[in-house]
Enzyme design. Structure first.
Site, mmCIF file in Angstrom:
data_model
loop_
_atom_site.group_PDB
_atom_site.id
_atom_site.type_symbol
_atom_site.label_atom_id
_atom_site.label_comp_id
_atom_site.label_asym_id
_atom_site.label_seq_id
_atom_site.Cartn_x
_atom_site.Cartn_y
_atom_site.Cartn_z
ATOM 1 N N GLU A 1 -4.098 3.965 -1.477
ATOM 2 C CA GLU A 1 -2.821 3.877 -0.669
ATOM 3 C C GLU A 1 -2.606 5.213 0.251
ATOM 4 O O GLU A 1 -1.939 5.407 1.250
ATOM 5 C CB GLU A 1 -1.740 3.795 -1.523
ATOM 6 N N ARG A 17 0.732 -1.125 0.142
ATOM 7 C CA ARG A 17 -0.080 0.050 0.047
ATOM 8 C C ARG A 17 0.881 1.346 -0.131
ATOM 9 O O ARG A 17 0.825 2.197 1.026
ATOM 10 C CB ARG A 17 -0.933 0.150 1.210
ATOM 11 N N CYS A 18 1.645 1.369 -0.877
ATOM 12 C CA CYS A 18 2.844 2.205 -1.160
ATOM 13 C C CYS A 18 3.145 3.158 -2.227
ATOM 14 O O CYS A 18 3.811 3.953 -2.181
ATOM 15 C CB CYS A 18 4.060 1.148 -1.159
HETATM 16 N N1 MCN Z 1 -12.254 5.406 -5.899
HETATM 17 C C1 MCN Z 1 -13.465 6.327 -6.080
HETATM 18 N N2 MCN Z 1 -13.328 7.680 -6.117
HETATM 19 C C2 MCN Z 1 -12.185 8.009 -6.619
HETATM 20 C C3 MCN Z 1 -10.853 7.169 -6.525
HETATM 21 C C4 MCN Z 1 -11.082 5.848 -6.116
HETATM 22 O O1 MCN Z 1 -14.693 5.800 -5.808
HETATM 23 N N3 MCN Z 1 -11.630 9.188 -6.963
HETATM 24 C C5 MCN Z 1 -12.598 3.962 -5.351
HETATM 25 C C6 MCN Z 1 -12.259 3.050 -6.802
HETATM 26 O O2 MCN Z 1 -13.111 3.190 -7.685
HETATM 27 C C7 MCN Z 1 -11.934 2.060 -6.102
HETATM 28 C C8 MCN Z 1 -11.253 2.272 -4.694
HETATM 29 O O3 MCN Z 1 -11.716 3.295 -4.311
HETATM 30 O O4 MCN Z 1 -13.073 1.170 -6.074
HETATM 31 C C9 MCN Z 1 -9.858 1.999 -4.664
HETATM 32 O O5 MCN Z 1 -9.301 2.762 -6.153
HETATM 33 P P1 MCN Z 1 -8.153 3.255 -6.410
HETATM 34 O O6 MCN Z 1 -7.288 4.376 -5.349
HETATM 35 O O7 MCN Z 1 -7.862 3.429 -7.989
HETATM 36 O O8 MCN Z 1 -7.066 1.941 -6.051
HETATM 37 P P2 MCN Z 1 -6.928 0.631 -6.793
HETATM 38 O O9 MCN Z 1 -8.375 0.156 -7.062
HETATM 39 O O10 MCN Z 1 -6.003 0.510 -8.182
HETATM 40 O O11 MCN Z 1 -6.426 -0.252 -5.701
HETATM 41 C C10 MCN Z 1 -5.211 -0.331 -5.399
HETATM 42 C C11 MCN Z 1 -4.954 -0.015 -3.860
HETATM 43 C C12 MCN Z 1 -3.622 -0.689 -3.502
HETATM 44 S S1 MCN Z 1 -2.278 -0.378 -4.555
HETATM 45 C C13 MCN Z 1 -3.430 -1.221 -2.398
HETATM 46 S S2 MCN Z 1 -1.921 -1.821 -1.758
HETATM 47 C C14 MCN Z 1 -4.397 -1.743 -1.516
HETATM 48 C C15 MCN Z 1 -5.579 -0.690 -1.643
HETATM 49 O O12 MCN Z 1 -6.151 -0.353 -2.861
HETATM 50 N N4 MCN Z 1 -5.042 -2.993 -1.580
HETATM 51 C C16 MCN Z 1 -6.236 -3.285 -0.986
HETATM 52 N N5 MCN Z 1 -6.853 -0.955 -1.100
HETATM 53 C C17 MCN Z 1 -7.078 -2.400 -0.582
HETATM 54 N N6 MCN Z 1 -8.506 -2.442 -0.125
HETATM 55 C C18 MCN Z 1 -8.727 -3.797 0.100
HETATM 56 N N7 MCN Z 1 -9.981 -4.055 0.850
HETATM 57 N N8 MCN Z 1 -7.829 -4.936 -0.120
HETATM 58 C C19 MCN Z 1 -6.703 -4.797 -0.759
HETATM 59 O O13 MCN Z 1 -5.948 -5.693 -1.084
HETATM 60 CU CU1 CUN Z 2 2.427 -0.436 -3.311
HETATM 61 S S1 CUN Z 2 0.973 -2.068 -2.789
HETATM 62 MO MO1 CUN Z 2 -0.541 -1.592 -4.079
HETATM 63 O O1 CUN Z 2 0.538 -1.105 -4.968
HETATM 64 O O2 CUN Z 2 -0.896 -3.321 -4.458
#
Ligand code: MCN
Ligand code: CUN
Length: 798
Positions: free
Chosen positions: A752, A378-379
């Protein structure tokens, strides 16, 4: 009202009632999760399926002299015992890491970390496989282990990587960024300079579900199917094809429900390859699911950056330069999960939210006899470490100048009109309004009140000191532009495909893979918003390389910035075609058709009554398609982002520090986040809560530790302490909205932010409680004994 780019404006569209942008739609996926109907890798059962147990090395550094399989093979139910020798026959003995290093799948010659994979026992059930594994006799010639990056770089340290030709030391890589000379000059001429050493300790992502795979080679179709816990199924398929020589179209990777990833499931691990290879060799399905301690001890860890930070500033707190030097422990292989051109990830962003003229950073990484590291947790690719560095250093500066840390931040923030802003290390921030977020957090936290209360307790010599910590972080997420970002050579675009069916509902397939982030809901919301459909009429699919468009997967909070953009662009393509169909249905010219975001209807310009919904248009696409168009209603988009997005936030933490026990209690925890336009505020809040809990774990409890022999002493949940509900306070969350100017719906990532932003706020708070006693830093994890020692050092203990 549409924004200039055609996207919805911030927050104005909550509640067209169809579950579009900004609505708190309940998570679609939770129906199956809360009724026990999830389908995880370990739920997969196939006829004739065998089970795999891995024999691991008890030593951290040892040469293998002999492996005797005979006793294991005598165990009733053991089908095979595989070693490196067996894999060599099939050319499967080694695998590439994400950073172009080569890692043994099963140790061929020399063990390089404790719990490294030595042999695999395949049996009819899991328990028999385990019995067999205990009967594999391995003779080791034990070598001196090298633990700690500093020790690894000593002249007489044993060489770990003698498998690399000509390698005579444990040096892994050097990296630098910024302007050395200009920074040195700024430091020479500055009124004030401060310096602090800080360790960002080794952490483990610790998802609830450990890693696992079911390999299933079908000789009839000559096809290999691997169900595995993967955050990035497509890139894993490409790597599998490269390792195995099996053509890529003959490999199917399926990542079913994943019980948390947090970065742990980005790399490829030997267990995945062993399960696939065993199935290939034995022509039966083979399942491998690791145990908890195997997950902690052998799969990638995160952080392990030993950092020195320096700031040069004027007397009144204007920051002129930042400098940092890092010693990084990369473990036995360079397997860090970063875009390949970024050996230190995005650590360059250590100038943070501040307008700083000049900066310089250097890093040296070493190999050690520990599991390969730097996977991520988560980095955002080492942004966590960068944010910790700068946010800690700003507090150190504030204390040196006897200024309020919030004021020092305010004084140095990049101003809203400076965006797009190029940082001293060459990063292009898209948008931000840092002061607004800070002001909101200060108000929510009742900052002034707590400052007074803090003073009162000092004056009254109270048993419990109060500390107030601030962090105003900037994140960089959404890797990334294909020109600069790739994983194993593949550009980091992402994708979405939308098929609208004749009866008016749709299937959306995306190249990213949810592990709990709620994609099945939020991606449906994006499409619902952009097509005027109801969110319930949209199903999102992901995680199957046979059906989904190629994508680079979920990590680095890239799903929204990249695949989310693809979903919006694909929707707009569908909308364009829908206009042609609407024109045909309404007997008007295509140029005369408008789409109304509010109602979701297509209508003739100036005649809102002559309108048609996407459902009617879908029918038209298949039953009465205009001759100028192909039948059907679908679109696909592969989105290469022009830039990354830069979410930010201000966190304020108030703690009570017990002078007698060193215990820290959270009095208040405020998190104000800005991730641009928000798709689902409830899901965002869930992401923030989870990430803050992990930030608390980081600051207070977690550390993967080793003894001098290389034994992992923090390798299980008795010793690797995760926060529970008992350690987690109530969070007060708030938000501001500063849309990303280049993202089709103005959204930035958020997943993150809380883990990146909160550790420095927490440490700043604990330091703040003791800074009147001259304490400038407390190392994480801030266990009671660590804190008590600092209290004692400051003459504040009781
Ligand atoms: N979102 C939103 N509006 C935004 C941004 C995001 O509603 N402006 C919502 C997205 O649609 C998505 C969620 O928030 O449903 C997270 O979106 P985003 O920030 O794009 O991140 P990712 O979906 O790419 O998730 C990856 C990120 C990472 S890198 C890690 S590590 C992590 C995290 O998410 N691992 C998780 N959150 C986690 N949450 C759960 N439950 N489990 C993990 O393994
Ligand atoms: Cu940096 S941990 Mo997340 O990117 O899966």
């Amino acid at each position: 009202a549409e924004a200039e780019d055609g996207g919805p404006q911030p927050e104005k569209h909550c509640g067209h009632g169809r579950g579009g942008m900004g609505e708190e739609v309940k998570r679609k996926e939770d129906q199956r999760f809360i009724t026990g109907r999830g389908n995880y890798v370990d739920d997969i059962k196939k006829p004739g399926m065998l089970h795999c147990e891995i024999v691991r090395s008890p030593h951290a550094h040892a040469r293998i002299e002999n492996i005797d399989k005979s006793r294991a093979l005598k165990v009733d139910g053991v089908v095979a015992v595989l070693t490196a020798e067996d894999l060599l026959e099939h050319d499967l003995a080694t695998m590439p890491t994400l950073m172009d290093d080569t890692q043994d799948v099963l140790v061929n010659d020399k063990v390089k970390f404790q719990s490294q994979e030595v042999a695999a026992v395949i049996a009819t059930d899991r328990y028999t496989a385990k019995d067999g594994a205990q009967k594999v006799v391995v003779d080791y010639d034990v070598l001196d282990p090298v633990i700690g990056a500093d020790k690894a770089l000593e002249d007489d340290a044993p060489v770990i990587r003698d498998d690399i030709e000509g390698k005579e030391d444990n040096h892994c890589l050097d990296w630098e960024t910024g302007d050395e000379e200009a920074t040195a000059k700024a430091f020479e001429e500055a009124d004030v300079t401060v310096k602090e050493d800080m360790l960002y300790q080794r952490l483990h992502p610790a998802p609830i579900e450990t890693c696992g795979a079911v390999g299933d080679y079908d000789p009839g179709k000559d096809k290999l199917t691997v169900h595995m816990t993967s955050q990035a199924p497509h890139i894993h398929r490409t790597l599998f094809a490269q390792v195995s020589g099996i053509p890529e179209h003959k490999i199917r990777i399926v990542s079913p429900d994943v019980g948390g990833g947090f970065g742990n499931k980005v790399p490829i691990y030997p267990g995945y390859v062993v399960a696939a290879a065993a199935s290939y060799v034995l022509e039966e399905p083979v399942k491998w699911v690791e145990e908890r301690s195997e997950n902690i001890q052998s799969t990638g860890f995160a952080r392990d950056y030993d950092m020195t930070g320096e700031i040069a500033a004027t007397e009144d707190g204007e920051i002129q330069a930042v400098r940092t030097d890092v010693l990084a422990d990369h473990g036995a292989f360079n397997a860090v999960a970063q875009p390949s051109k970024f050996p230190a990830g995005f650590f360059n962003i250590f100038t943070g939210s501040y307008d700083i003229d000049t900066a310089y950073g250097t890093l040296t990484a070493a190999y050690t006899n520990t599991a390969p590291g730097g996977v991520a947790y988560r980095c955002s690719f080492r942004v966590t470490e960068a944010v910790y560095l700068i946010e800690r250093m700003v507090k150190v500066l504030a204390d040196e100048l006897d200024m309020d840390p919030a004021e020092v931040r305010r004084k140095n923030f990049i101003q809203p009109e400076q965006f797009p802003y190029e940082s001293a290390t060459g990063w292009n921030y898209d948008s931000g309004d840092y002061e607004k977020a800070l002001d909101k957090a200060l108000e929510m936290a009742d900052y002034d009140h707590y400052r007074e209360e803090q003073q009162r307790r000092i004056e009254e010599d109270a048993d419990k000191l109060l500390g107030i910590g601030v962090s105003s972080f900037t994140e960089v997420v959404g890797a990334g532009p294909g020109q600069s970002c790739d994983i194993a050579g593949v550009e980091m675009f992402d994708s979405a495909e939308i098929r609208v069916h004749p009866t008016g509902n749709a299937t959306v397939r995306v190249g990213v893979q949810t592990q709990g982030q709620g994609h099945e809901t939020t991606f449906a919301q994006i499409v619902a918003e952009e097509l005027g459909m109801d969110v319930d009429d949209i199903t999102v699919e992901h995680g199957d390389t046979d059906t989904d468009p190629y994508g680079l997967g979920t990590y680095g909070s890239r799903s929204t910035p990249v695949a989310g953009a693809a979903a919006a662009v694909a929707s707009r393509k569908v909308r364009e075609k829908a206009k042609a169909i609407a024109a045909n249905e309404l007997e008007a010219a295509e140029e005369d058709i408008d789409w109304d975001r509010e109602s979701g209807q297509f209508h003739v310009t100036g005649a809102p009554d002559r309108s048609i919904s996407i459902t009617e248009i879908a029918a038209g696409a298949y039953m009465n398609h205009p001759k100028s168009e192909e039948p059907g209603l679908e679109a696909i988009n592969y989105y290469d982002p022009p830039e990354m997005t830069y979410p930010f936030g201000s966190y304020i933490v108030v703690v009570e520090v017990d002078r007698e026990t060193g215990e820290v209690e959270f009095e208040k925890f405020v998190a104000v986040d800005d991730c641009g336009n928000r798709i689902n505020p409830m899901i965002i809040e869930g992401q923030i809560h989870g990430g803050l809990a992990q930030g608390i774990g980081t600051a207070m409890l977690e550390h993967v530790t080793f003894d001098d022999n290389g034994n992992v002493t923090g390798g299980d949940f008795m010793n690797y302490l995760l926060p529970t509900s008992m350690e987690i306070p109530e969070f007060e969350t708030g938000h501001t909205v500063t849309p990303s100017p280049h993202h089709p719906i103005g959204a930035k990532g958020v997943g993150e932010s809380p883990t990146v932003g909160s550790p420095p706020a927490i440490v700043n708070a604990v330091v703040d409680a003791m800074s009147h006693g001259g304490i400038s830093h407390v190392e994480m994890p801030m266990t009671p004994d660590t804190v008590w020692e600092k209290l004692d050092e400051a003459g504040l203990s009781m």
